[in-house]
Write a protein that holds these residues in place. Structure first.
Motif, short mmCIF file in Angstrom:
data_model
loop_
_atom_site.label_atom_id
_atom_site.label_comp_id
_atom_site.label_asym_id
_atom_site.label_seq_id
_atom_site.Cartn_x
_atom_site.Cartn_y
_atom_site.Cartn_z
N VAL A 143 -48.66 -11.86 -53.00
CA VAL A 143 -50.19 -11.81 -52.29
C VAL A 143 -51.26 -11.98 -53.43
CG1 VAL A 143 -52.11 -11.54 -50.73
CG2 VAL A 143 -49.77 -11.25 -49.92
N ARG A 144 -50.93 -11.02 -54.29
CA ARG A 144 -52.27 -10.87 -55.45
C ARG A 144 -51.93 -12.07 -56.38
NH1 ARG A 144 -51.67 -5.65 -56.91
NH2 ARG A 144 -53.31 -4.92 -55.61
N ALA A 145 -50.68 -12.45 -56.73
CA ALA A 145 -50.52 -13.40 -57.63
C ALA A 145 -51.02 -14.66 -57.07
CB ALA A 145 -49.10 -13.44 -57.88
N ALA A 146 -50.69 -14.78 -55.58
CA ALA A 146 -51.06 -16.20 -55.22
C ALA A 146 -52.63 -16.42 -55.19
CB ALA A 146 -50.43 -16.14 -53.68
N ALA A 204 -44.28 -16.69 -57.92
CA ALA A 204 -43.24 -15.61 -58.23
C ALA A 204 -43.34 -15.26 -59.88
CB ALA A 204 -41.88 -16.53 -57.92
N GLU A 205 -43.43 -16.16 -60.54
CA GLU A 205 -43.57 -15.85 -61.82
C GLU A 205 -44.68 -14.78 -62.45
OE1 GLU A 205 -44.10 -18.26 -66.19
OE2 GLU A 205 -42.87 -19.23 -64.57
N ARG A 206 -45.75 -15.14 -61.82
CA ARG A 206 -46.93 -14.46 -62.06
C ARG A 206 -47.01 -13.15 -61.56
NH1 ARG A 206 -52.96 -15.03 -63.04
NH2 ARG A 206 -52.17 -16.94 -63.81
N ALA A 207 -45.88 -13.10 -60.20
CA ALA A 207 -45.78 -11.49 -59.70
C ALA A 207 -44.56 -10.82 -60.45
CB ALA A 207 -45.31 -11.96 -58.28
N GLY A 208 -44.05 -11.47 -61.44
CA GLY A 208 -42.82 -11.02 -62.06
C GLY A 208 -41.77 -11.01 -61.03
N LEU A 209 -41.45 -11.77 -60.23
CA LEU A 209 -40.53 -11.66 -59.04
C LEU A 209 -39.62 -13.19 -59.32
CD1 LEU A 209 -42.55 -9.96 -56.35
CD2 LEU A 209 -40.68 -9.03 -57.58
N THR A 210 -38.40 -13.38 -58.48
CA THR A 210 -37.90 -14.56 -58.41
C THR A 210 -38.46 -15.44 -57.31
OG1 THR A 210 -36.10 -13.82 -57.23
CG2 THR A 210 -35.92 -13.38 -59.56
N LYS A 211 -38.04 -16.60 -57.37
CA LYS A 211 -38.24 -17.59 -56.25
C LYS A 211 -37.52 -17.09 -54.85
CE LYS A 211 -38.50 -22.73 -55.66
NZ LYS A 211 -38.34 -23.88 -56.37
N THR A 212 -36.47 -16.56 -55.27
CA THR A 212 -35.54 -15.97 -54.07
C THR A 212 -36.45 -14.87 -53.16
OG1 THR A 212 -33.61 -16.79 -55.23
CG2 THR A 212 -33.39 -15.32 -53.35
N THR A 213 -36.90 -14.06 -54.13
CA THR A 213 -37.62 -12.87 -53.50
C THR A 213 -38.99 -13.57 -52.76
OG1 THR A 213 -37.06 -11.43 -55.47
CG2 THR A 213 -38.95 -10.69 -53.99
N PHE A 214 -39.47 -14.43 -53.43
CA PHE A 214 -40.80 -15.16 -52.93
C PHE A 214 -40.54 -15.50 -51.38
CE2 PHE A 214 -43.28 -18.31 -51.08
CZ PHE A 214 -44.35 -18.14 -51.23
#
Lengths: 190, 190
Positions: free
Chosen positions: A13-16, A34-44
């Motif tokens: 949410v914060r990254a978006a 996802a990248e900005r949050a340091g996570l994968t698209k799958t996690t998104f």
């Protein structure tokens, strides 16, 4: 589920919101969020069906909490007392994390007609959840519709005030005051 | 403009509603709507930006009529009297052609979440138009918001009744009755 991602939902949410504010909603992709949050698209996609729903994440929970609180109010509660209990119930879920997001969220939504449509639909869904719960308490129409609409109006007016960092009142207090103000205004319609 | 197409707008609305009902909203194309109406795609786009807007064609006109009627109400009119004048003004534009469409329109919208979002946004826009016009009459907040919301609620409750062919009352009469009912319900909120 993959490996545990601490606070993944909140980080997304914060990254978006950061990206929507910096570069605009339309041009931001799920990959970038996802990248900005340091996570994968799958996690998104484990948390949200698309980028739009990041902004309306709480809707199902909010509608459920509203309906449950109306249903759980004492049998002696008036329609507006039951609605007050419902506003208290959702206000309790709005933490300081939400407050940090609130102003930016409103700004992003205000700038995009698709998001405004989605926001209007969220409000309608919250009103419908309260209305149905009031009807379940044998509140007749159109009182049930009216009480539910006043509750939603009060909540979003309170949310707008709460998103101003200069206003230090809690959203619970603000929502109760807005509901009182709307009830008082019913005597000034002519 | 190309050659004159008699009643092109109305023919397009009728063709769109026929197709949305027969084969579904999602699968219907602008080409099919134009063809069913006996018109060209160019004519379609002279009247509507896309197939969705066929269903919400009157929004800008309705919002303008509401605002103008609120502004034009006598200086002595109460907030709800000004809102009544606004409902009378838009009700006068709902002809028997609209009645023919009303039930199918509501059915198509009810079956599609994108259309529900658009409909909720239309309602919000109509309420905002009346609220701003009431503020222009020096009606204070939250009375202006409340009066405008009651007006929109009354209108859409009336529209739903009016779309039932068994109900022979005019939409003007139905909207006034709904507004009276909502005003009376303000005394039953507790």
């Amino acid at each position: 589920m993959g490996r545990w991602e601490p606070n993944a939902r909140l980080r997304l949410v914060r990254a978006a919101l950061d990206l929507f504010t910096e570069q605009g909603y339309d041009t931001t992709t799920v990959n970038e969020i996802a990248e900005r949050a340091g996570l994968t698209k799958t996690t998104f996609f484990r948390h949200f069906p698309d980028k739009r729903e990041v902004l309306f994440a709480g809707q199902a929970t909010h509608s459920r909490l509203l309906a449950e609180a109306v249903a759980a109010a004492p049998g002696s509660a008036t329609p507006l007392e039951a609605v007050t209990a419902a506003l208290d119930a959702i206000s309790a879920t709005f933490t300081s994390d939400h407050r940090e997001f609130a102003a930016r969220l409103q700004e992003v939504v205000a700038g995009n007609s698709e998001l405004q449509e989605r926001a209007a639909h969220k409000r309608a869904g919250m009103a419908a959840a309260m209305r149905e719960a009031l009807i379940g308490r044998d509140v007749p129409e159109p009182t049930a519709t009216l009480a539910a609409e006043l509750g939603v109006l009060a909540f979003f007016r309170a949310f707008a005030r709460w998103s101003d960092p200069a206003d230090q009142r809690t959203i619970t207090d603000l929502a109760r005051r807005e509901l009182d103000g709307l009830r008082a205004a019913t005597g000034t319609l002519g």
